[in-house]
Scaffold this active site. Structure first.
Site, PDB file in Angstrom:
ATOM      1  N   THR A  80       0.830  -1.201   0.000  1.00  0.00           N
ATOM      2  CA  THR A  80       0.000   0.000   0.000  1.00  0.00           C
ATOM      3  C   THR A  80       0.865   1.252   0.000  1.00  0.00           C
ATOM      4  O   THR A  80       1.831   1.353   0.753  1.00  0.00           O
ATOM      5  CB  THR A  80      -0.929   0.007   1.222  1.00  0.00           C
ATOM      6  OG1 THR A  80      -1.726  -1.176   1.214  1.00  0.00           O
ATOM      7  CG2 THR A  80      -1.829   1.229   1.218  1.00  0.00           C
ATOM      8  N   CYS A  98      -6.268  -7.853   4.687  1.00  0.00           N
ATOM      9  CA  CYS A  98      -5.976  -6.465   5.018  1.00  0.00           C
ATOM     10  C   CYS A  98      -6.507  -6.132   6.411  1.00  0.00           C
ATOM     11  O   CYS A  98      -7.692  -6.353   6.701  1.00  0.00           O
ATOM     12  CB  CYS A  98      -6.590  -5.523   3.988  1.00  0.00           C
ATOM     13  SG  CYS A  98      -6.285  -3.779   4.343  1.00  0.00           S
ATOM     14  N   ASN A 143       4.626 -15.546   3.897  1.00  0.00           N
ATOM     15  CA  ASN A 143       4.885 -14.109   3.941  1.00  0.00           C
ATOM     16  C   ASN A 143       5.136 -13.684   5.386  1.00  0.00           C
ATOM     17  O   ASN A 143       4.367 -14.036   6.276  1.00  0.00           O
ATOM     18  CB  ASN A 143       3.689 -13.349   3.352  1.00  0.00           C
ATOM     19  CG  ASN A 143       3.837 -11.847   3.444  1.00  0.00           C
ATOM     20  OD1 ASN A 143       2.858 -11.148   3.656  1.00  0.00           O
ATOM     21  ND2 ASN A 143       5.041 -11.320   3.303  1.00  0.00           N
TER      22      ASN A 143
END
Length: 591
Positions: free
Chosen positions: A246, A329, A431
Site C-alpha cells: 500500500t 488487510c 509471507n
C-alpha cells in the site's frame, strides 16, 4: 522548479545508472512472455481506463454478463439473495470470538468452531428433515447447478445443461420394472460436494465412449464452462515475489525492484467498489510497466457479486497474468466494510467470493490471507483444502493475525502446517519477516512444500534484497549506490507522474514515503551480528560518510533534504509526515 534543473538531474541519473538501465532493458527483451510481449511493446505502460468505459461506469450502465450469470448460478443474487442473507446470519451466530450456538446438525466442529460440512452424515433419521438439518452451502450447488453459458453462444443445440443431465438421470431411475435387465448405473453416488468431481469425470468418460467415431475431431463446445484445472496456471516456485504494498508499492518502485532482481510483481490493493465506480485514482493502481513480465493486480471486496463484476471488468480492460483477492488487510476502514481480514470470520462468504471470481474469468485467481482474525485463533489450516477446491490456484499466508498487525514475529510454523495440509493443486506462499537471503533459504529448507516466499517490508527497507537472494550474499551496499537507486526511482517517477510541477511534487511525496522505511537499514559493515533482523529497532549511529549518516536519520526534515538533492527545493511551507503509523517514527517531525 526550472526546466534546466530537471534536465541536469535526468542527465546525471542516466550517466550514473547506465549499467542498471542496460540490465533492465535486457530483462524486458529476454524474459517477457510471448503472450503479452506484443501488447506491452506498444507502450511502456498499459492498463489505462478507457474513457468510454469510465462513462458507462459513472452512469452505472456497464453490463456484466458473465459475472451476473455465475453469481446467479451460485445462488448469491436475484431470487436466491435471501440464501446469502441466511448464510451471513448463520455465520454471525458463530461470532468473531469463535463462540457458536447449539447446532441442529451432526456436523463436526473443527478449529475455531468452524463447521466442516464435508463430514456431515449422508443420511439422516426419518424424524429429521435432512434439507433443513444440514443443507449447507456445500450441498446447494448440487441442487442449483446451472451451466454458465458464454454470452457469445446462442445456439440451443450446443451442449446439454447440468439441469438436463439431472433430469435424464432422474427419469432413468424412475423407469418401469421391465428394464431391470438393463445395464446398472455405475456412476458414483453423491454424498457431498467433493463427490461431484468424481461424477463429472464419470460423465465425461461415458460421453466419450458413446460418441460416434466421426465426431472425434469435432470442435469442442465452447459454451461449456472451462474446468478450473484447465485454466492457465502460474508456477510461483522459487520466484522472487514482491508483495502488493500500500502507498509505496507504486509502479516506479516496482520498476526499481525489477532492476534489482524481482520476478513477480503485483499492483497495490484496489477497492472493488471504487473500480466499479470508474475512479481514475483507483484504476491507476492497476497500471503495468513493460518490464513487469509476470504481473498481477490485487483487489479487495466484501461480496461475491462485487468481486465477480470487478474481475470480469479487469479481464476485459487490463493486461494481467493473475488476479489476487485480498482477504487479510487489517486496516479498520476496510474491515468495517466487511472486506479484508473480516472475511476470515465468514468462511462461507469466502467460498462464494472465490467461486464467483474463478467461475467468471479464465485468469488464475490467487488469495492472500492472514492466519486468522484474532491472535491465538488460527483458522486457515481448517479451510486450506477447501480453498483449493473453490477455484484458487495459489494462497499466500501472512503469518500474523489481524489483531497482531506487525507487533509480533510471523508464525512460520503455522505457515508450514498449512502448506503441508494443502492439496497438490494449490500453491502455498509464505509471507513475513524475510529480510536476508538466509531467511529465504531457511524457510524453503524447513518446508519444501512452500512454493515461494513473498517479500514485503524487507523490500521497502532494502530493495536490493532480491539481488542478495539471487547472488546468495550480504551486500554491503555503499551510500552512493543507495543514492543511485533513489535517482533511478526519481527518473521512473517523473516518467510515470510527469515532469511538470505536479508530477515533481507527486514523485517527491512517494519518495518521502519510501524514505520513511529506508531509514531503518543498518549497513552490513556496521553490524556486530549479521544479518539484520526486521524487528530490530534501528539505533542512532554515525555512518561511514555523511550521506550514510543522513540516510539513517528518522527525521522527516532529513528525508526532505535527500529529496531536495534529487528534485530541487521544496515549495514554501512544505511539510511531510509518513502515512503509516509506527512507533519507529515518533520523531518524524519536520525539523
Amino acid at each position: 522548479m526550472s526546466m534546466h534543473v530537471l534536465i541536469k538531474i535526468n542527465v546525471v541519473s542516466a550517466m550514473t545508472l547506465k549499467p542498471l538501465w542496460l540490465r533492465f532493458a535486457g530483462t524486458h527483451k529476454d524474459n517477457a512472455p510471448a503472450a503479452t510481449s506484443n501488447l506491452l511493446k506498444k507502450s511502456s505502460e498499459v492498463n489505462g481506463l478507457n474513457k468510454d468505459v469510465q462513462k458507462l461506469l459513472w452512469k452505472n450502465k456497464m453490463r456484466f454478463t458473465k459475472a451476473d450469470v455465475v453469481v446467479k448460478s451460485l445462488g448469491l443474487a436475484g431470487p436466491n439473495w435471501k440464501v446469502k442473507k441466511l448464510v451471513d446470519k448463520e455465520e454471525d451466530e458463530v461470532g468473531l470470538d469463535g463462540s457458536h450456538a447449539a447446532d441442529k446438525t451432526d456436523c463436526k466442529k473443527v478449529v475455531d468452531d468452524s463447521v466442516d460440512c464435508s463430514e456431515c452424515p449422508s443420511t439422516f433419521p426419518a424424524a429429521v428433515n435432512a434439507e433443513e438439518a444440514c443443507e449447507t452451502d456445500e450441498l446447494r450447488p448440487l441442487k442449483k447447478a446451472k451451466l454458465v453459458v458464454d454470452e457469445k453462444s446462442s445456439d440451443e443445440g450446443e451442449g446439454a445443461t447440468v439441469l438436463e443431465k439431472d433430469n435424464e438421470k432422474n427419469s432413468a431411475e424412475t423407469e418401469p420394472a421391465d428394464n431391470v435387465l438393463a445395464e446398472p448405473d455405475r456412476s458414483p453416488k453423491i454424498s457431498n460436494l467433493k463427490d461431484a468431481t468424481v461424477l463429472e469425470k464419470y460423465n465425461e468418460k461415458k460421453s466419450a465412449e458413446t460418441e460416434p467415431a466421426d465426431d472425434v475431431h469435432a470442435e469442442p463446445d465452447k459454451s461449456l464452462k472451462i474446468h478450473p484445472r484447465e485454466k492457465m496456471l502460474i508456477d510461483f516456485r522459487e520466484k522472487l515475489y514482491l508483495a502488493p504494498l500500500t502507498t509505496v508499492g507504486n509502479l516506479p518502485f516496482r520498476r526499481v525492484c525489477k532492476t534489482l532482481g524481482a520476478d513477480v510483481t503485483c499492483g497495490e490493493m484496489a477497492m472493488c467498489t471504487n473500480l466499479l465506480q470508474g475512479q481514475a485514482s483507483e484504476w491507476a493502481l492497476l497500471r503495468r510497466h513493460s518490464s513487469e513480465d509476470l504481473f498481477g493486480v490485487q483487489i479487495c471486496g466484501a461480496y461475491p457479486d462485487t468481486i465477480a463484476r470487478t474481475v470480469e471488468l479487469i479481464e476485459k480492460e487490463c493486461t494481467v497474468d493473475f488476479i489476487d483477492i485480498n482477504m487479510g488487510c487489517p486496516i479498520d476502514i476496510v474491515v468495517d466494510k466487511g472486506a479484508g481480514s473480516f472475511l476470515l470470520t465468514k468462511p462461507l462468504r469466502m467460498k462464494g467470493i472465490i467461486q464467483a471470481a474463478s467461475g467468471t474469468v479464465d485468469k488464475p485467481i490467487t488469495v492472500k490471507v492472514r492466519t486468522g482474525y484474532f491472535g491465538g485463533k488460527n483458522r486457515i489450516d481448517s479451510l486450506i483444502a477447501d480453498i483449493g477446491s473453490w477455484g484458487a490456484t495459489a494462497l499466500t499466508i501472512h503469518g500474523r493475525s489481524r489483531q497482531q498487525r506487525y507487533s509480533k514475529l510471523a508464525d512460520w510454523d503455522y505457515i508450514y502446517q498449512c502448506a503441508q495440509k494443502a492439496p497438490c493443486t494449490l500453491q502455498v506462499l509464505g509471507n513475513g519477516d524475510i529480510f536476508s537471503y538466509l531467511d529465504w533459504n531457511n524457510r524453503k529448507t524447513d518446508c519444501p512444500e512452500l512454493s515461494t516466499c513473498m517479500i514485503a517490508r524487507g523490500a521497502l527497507i532494502k530493495p536490493w534484497l532480491f539481488t542478495e537472494i539471487k547472488e546468495q550474499r550480504h551486500w554491503d551496499i555503499s551510500s552512493q549506490e543507495r543514492l543511485n537507486i533513489l535517482k533511478e526511482y526519481v527518473r521512473f517517477g517523473l516518467e510515470h507522474w510527469g515532469s511538470d510541477k505536479k508530477g515533481v511534487e507527486t514523485t517527491r511525496h512517494f519518495l518521502l514515503e519510501w524514505l520513511s522505511y529506508a531509514c531503518r537499514y543498518i549497513p552490513v559493515g556496521l553490524l556486530d551480528v549479521i544479518p539484520q533482523r526486521l524487528n530490530w529497532r534501528p539505533p542512532s549511529y554515525y555512518g561511514r560518510d555523511d550521506l550514510e549518516t543522513l540516510m539513517a536519520s528518522d527525521s522527516a526534515a532529513d528525508w526532505i533534504r535527500i529529496s531536495e538533492m534529487l528534485l530541487g527545493k521544496v515549495p514554501d511551507g512544505f511539510t511531510f509526515a509518513p502515512k503509516h503509523k509506527s512507533n519507529a517514527y515518533d520523531r518524524a517531525e519536520n525539523g
